[in-house]
Design a protein around this motif. Structure first.
Motif, PDB file in Angstrom:
ATOM      1  N   ARG A   1       0.872  -1.178   0.000  1.00 61.38           N
ATOM      2  CA  ARG A   1       0.000   0.000   0.000  1.00 61.38           C
ATOM      3  C   ARG A   1       0.907   1.225   0.000  1.00 61.38           C
ATOM      4  N   ILE A   2       1.177   1.735  -1.194  1.00 68.59           N
ATOM      5  CA  ILE A   2       2.150   2.809  -1.377  1.00 68.59           C
ATOM      6  C   ILE A   2       1.461   4.068  -1.918  1.00 68.59           C
ATOM      7  N   HIS A   3       1.630   5.165  -1.188  1.00 69.21           N
ATOM      8  CA  HIS A   3       1.179   6.476  -1.663  1.00 69.21           C
ATOM      9  C   HIS A   3       2.356   7.094  -2.416  1.00 69.21           C
ATOM     10  N   GLU A   4       2.209   7.258  -3.712  1.00 68.74           N
ATOM     11  CA  GLU A   4       3.293   7.728  -4.574  1.00 68.74           C
ATOM     12  C   GLU A   4       3.020   9.167  -5.022  1.00 68.74           C
ATOM     13  N   LEU A   5       3.935  10.053  -4.689  1.00 68.93           N
ATOM     14  CA  LEU A   5       3.809  11.467  -5.068  1.00 68.93           C
ATOM     15  C   LEU A   5       4.919  11.813  -6.052  1.00 68.93           C
ATOM     16  N   CYS A   6       4.541  12.268  -7.223  1.00 73.87           N
ATOM     17  CA  CYS A   6       5.511  12.640  -8.252  1.00 73.87           C
ATOM     18  C   CYS A   6       5.711  14.151  -8.223  1.00 73.87           C
ATOM     19  N   LEU A   7       6.948  14.560  -7.994  1.00 77.14           N
ATOM     20  CA  LEU A   7       7.282  15.980  -7.921  1.00 77.14           C
ATOM     21  C   LEU A   7       8.144  16.373  -9.104  1.00 77.14           C
ATOM     22  N   LYS A   8       7.915  17.574  -9.619  1.00 77.56           N
ATOM     23  CA  LYS A   8       8.731  18.087 -10.713  1.00 77.56           C
ATOM     24  C   LYS A   8       9.310  19.437 -10.326  1.00 77.56           C
ATOM     25  N   SER A   9      10.526  19.670 -10.796  1.00 77.59           N
ATOM     26  CA  SER A   9      11.185  20.940 -10.490  1.00 77.59           C
ATOM     27  C   SER A   9      10.599  22.053 -11.334  1.00 77.59           C
ATOM     28  N   VAL A  10      10.741  23.271 -10.848  1.00 76.01           N
ATOM     29  CA  VAL A  10      10.310  24.454 -11.600  1.00 76.01           C
ATOM     30  C   VAL A  10      11.509  25.011 -12.342  1.00 76.01           C
ATOM     31  N   PRO A  11      11.305  25.853 -13.357  1.00 77.81           N
ATOM     32  CA  PRO A  11      12.397  26.310 -14.223  1.00 77.81           C
ATOM     33  C   PRO A  11      13.595  26.921 -13.502  1.00 77.81           C
ATOM     34  N   ASN A  12      13.384  27.565 -12.363  1.00 74.07           N
ATOM     35  CA  ASN A  12      14.510  28.250 -11.731  1.00 74.07           C
ATOM     36  C   ASN A  12      15.516  27.296 -11.094  1.00 74.07           C
ATOM     37  N   LEU A  13      15.200  25.974 -11.106  1.00 76.42           N
ATOM     38  CA  LEU A  13      16.147  25.006 -10.550  1.00 76.42           C
ATOM     39  C   LEU A  13      17.093  24.470 -11.619  1.00 76.42           C
ATOM     40  N   GLY A  14      17.004  24.958 -12.814  1.00 72.92           N
ATOM     41  CA  GLY A  14      17.878  24.505 -13.887  1.00 72.92           C
ATOM     42  C   GLY A  14      17.138  24.449 -15.206  1.00 72.92           C
ATOM     43  N   SER A  15      17.886  24.340 -16.282  1.00 73.69           N
ATOM     44  CA  SER A  15      17.276  24.358 -17.610  1.00 73.69           C
ATOM     45  C   SER A  15      16.562  23.047 -17.927  1.00 73.69           C
ATOM     46  N   VAL A  16      16.993  21.950 -17.275  1.00 70.10           N
ATOM     47  CA  VAL A  16      16.382  20.652 -17.524  1.00 70.10           C
ATOM     48  C   VAL A  16      15.463  20.304 -16.360  1.00 70.10           C
ATOM     49  N   SER A  17      14.235  19.954 -16.677  1.00 69.08           N
ATOM     50  CA  SER A  17      13.271  19.597 -15.641  1.00 69.08           C
ATOM     51  C   SER A  17      13.700  18.333 -14.916  1.00 69.08           C
ATOM     52  N   SER A  18      13.538  18.329 -13.625  1.00 69.63           N
ATOM     53  CA  SER A  18      13.903  17.176 -12.804  1.00 69.63           C
ATOM     54  C   SER A  18      12.642  16.593 -12.169  1.00 69.63           C
ATOM     55  N   GLU A  19      12.607  15.275 -12.054  1.00 72.05           N
ATOM     56  CA  GLU A  19      11.448  14.609 -11.477  1.00 72.05           C
ATOM     57  C   GLU A  19      11.896  13.616 -10.414  1.00 72.05           C
ATOM     58  N   VAL A  20      11.255  13.669  -9.257  1.00 72.57           N
ATOM     59  CA  VAL A  20      11.511  12.700  -8.199  1.00 72.57           C
ATOM     60  C   VAL A  20      10.180  12.141  -7.717  1.00 72.57           C
ATOM     61  N   LYS A  21      10.239  10.935  -7.158  1.00 81.20           N
ATOM     62  CA  LYS A  21       9.047  10.329  -6.585  1.00 81.20           C
ATOM     63  C   LYS A  21       9.249  10.137  -5.093  1.00 81.20           C
ATOM     64  N   ILE A  22       8.256  10.547  -4.338  1.00 80.00           N
ATOM     65  CA  ILE A  22       8.243  10.323  -2.906  1.00 80.00           C
ATOM     66  C   ILE A  22       7.285   9.164  -2.647  1.00 80.00           C
ATOM     67  N   LEU A  23       7.783   8.110  -2.032  1.00 83.73           N
ATOM     68  CA  LEU A  23       6.974   6.925  -1.780  1.00 83.73           C
ATOM     69  C   LEU A  23       6.708   6.799  -0.289  1.00 83.73           C
ATOM     70  N   CYS A  24       5.446   6.780   0.070  1.00 80.89           N
ATOM     71  CA  CYS A  24       5.046   6.633   1.463  1.00 80.89           C
ATOM     72  C   CYS A  24       4.419   5.251   1.643  1.00 80.89           C
ATOM     73  N   ASP A  25       5.110   4.393   2.389  1.00 85.64           N
ATOM     74  CA  ASP A  25       4.629   3.034   2.637  1.00 85.64           C
ATOM     75  C   ASP A  25       3.616   3.073   3.779  1.00 85.64           C
ATOM     76  N   LEU A  26       2.363   2.773   3.457  1.00 89.04           N
ATOM     77  CA  LEU A  26       1.278   2.899   4.431  1.00 89.04           C
ATOM     78  C   LEU A  26       0.948   1.595   5.154  1.00 89.04           C
ATOM     79  N   VAL A  27       1.695   0.529   4.872  1.00 93.81           N
ATOM     80  CA  VAL A  27       1.426  -0.745   5.530  1.00 93.81           C
ATOM     81  C   VAL A  27       1.873  -0.660   6.986  1.00 93.81           C
ATOM     82  N   PRO A  28       0.994  -1.011   7.939  1.00 89.20           N
ATOM     83  CA  PRO A  28       1.357  -0.963   9.356  1.00 89.20           C
ATOM     84  C   PRO A  28       2.548  -1.892   9.638  1.00 89.20           C
ATOM     85  N   PRO A  29       3.266  -1.710  10.759  1.00 90.00           N
ATOM     86  CA  PRO A  29       2.875  -0.823  11.875  1.00 90.00           C
ATOM     87  C   PRO A  29       3.390   0.613  11.758  1.00 90.00           C
TER      88      PRO A  29
END
Length: 217
Positions: A33-61
């Motif tokens: 049970r993974i909550h996946e958030l895809c984040l993208k950089s805005v132009p002021n962080l560089g000429s090439v767009s960057s993408e990272v994924k934040i994965l939140c594992d919701l399986v207890p405990p």
């Protein structure tokens, strides 16, 4: 580096796939049970767009957080001749403040998903992971409890394994050999190459359900 193939399977055949995987892997499946958030950089962080994924594992405990960055895939004649995608991938555990940290850096939320299903982690010529999950979208920001399937009646199957520039050929061979055992239920290919469901899936699933898939290969 990471080696990966993907495929789809009808939800009605997922139980049979779980029986087959149990027999092949010889380990217990783990809930996913993974909550996946895809984040993208805005132009002021560089000429090439960057993408990272934040994965939140919701399986207890305990809720855990992971940052993943997927880079470019291997190209050239050698890459075209293998059935597995080989790509760069960096992954690291993170604290619960990781989302706030990337927002402070200027990243913006592009989209979010909830993956629900199960996974097997085992060693078979390589350290292989198989995940079977429904992909769900949130109707409201971060509302995982109200998520709805993106493709009702279908689930995504991913087979992955870590690799290096020195051993990726051995990892690809191990993955390809393992994936052959799943062929009656689904076809696995490089991400982005849609092959649809397998015509033999219903018959294979019925056979597995009848004998319980008790043989470990």
């Amino acid at each position: 580096m990471e080696c990966i193939v993907q495929g789809i399977i009808e939800t009605q055949h997922v139980e049979a796939l779980g029986i087959l995987l149990q027999g092949l892997c010889g380990v217990q499946k783990e809930q996913l049970r993974i909550h996946e958030l895809c984040l993208k950089s805005v132009p002021n962080l560089g000429s090439v767009s960057s993408e990272v994924k934040i994965l939140c594992d919701l399986v207890p405990p305990e809720t855990t957080w992971t940052v993943r960055h997927v880079g470019g895939s291997m190209r050239g004649a050698g890459a075209d001749q293998i059935s597995v995608l080989v790509r760069t991938m960096v992954e690291s555990k993170a604290s619960k403040n990781v989302l706030r940290f990337f927002y402070a850096l200027g990243y913006k939320l592009d989209h979010e998903l909830l993956r629900v299903g199960f996974a097997f982690h085992f060693h078979r010529g390589a350290q292989i992971s198989v995940t079977v999950s429904s992909i769900n979208k949130m109707l409201k920001l971060h509302a995982t409890d109200d998520a709805v399937p993106v493709t009702p009646g279908m689930q995504l199957v991913e087979v992955t394994a870590p690799a290096t520039s020195e051993n990726y050929t051995e990892v690809v061979a191990a993955m390809s050999s393992f994936c052959e055992h799943l062929a009656p239920l689904l076809h696995l290919s490089k991400p982005g190459i849609s092959t649809g469901v397998v015509p033999t899936a219903a018959a294979a699933a019925a056979s597995l359900m009848s004998d319980g898939g008790g043989t470990t290969l």
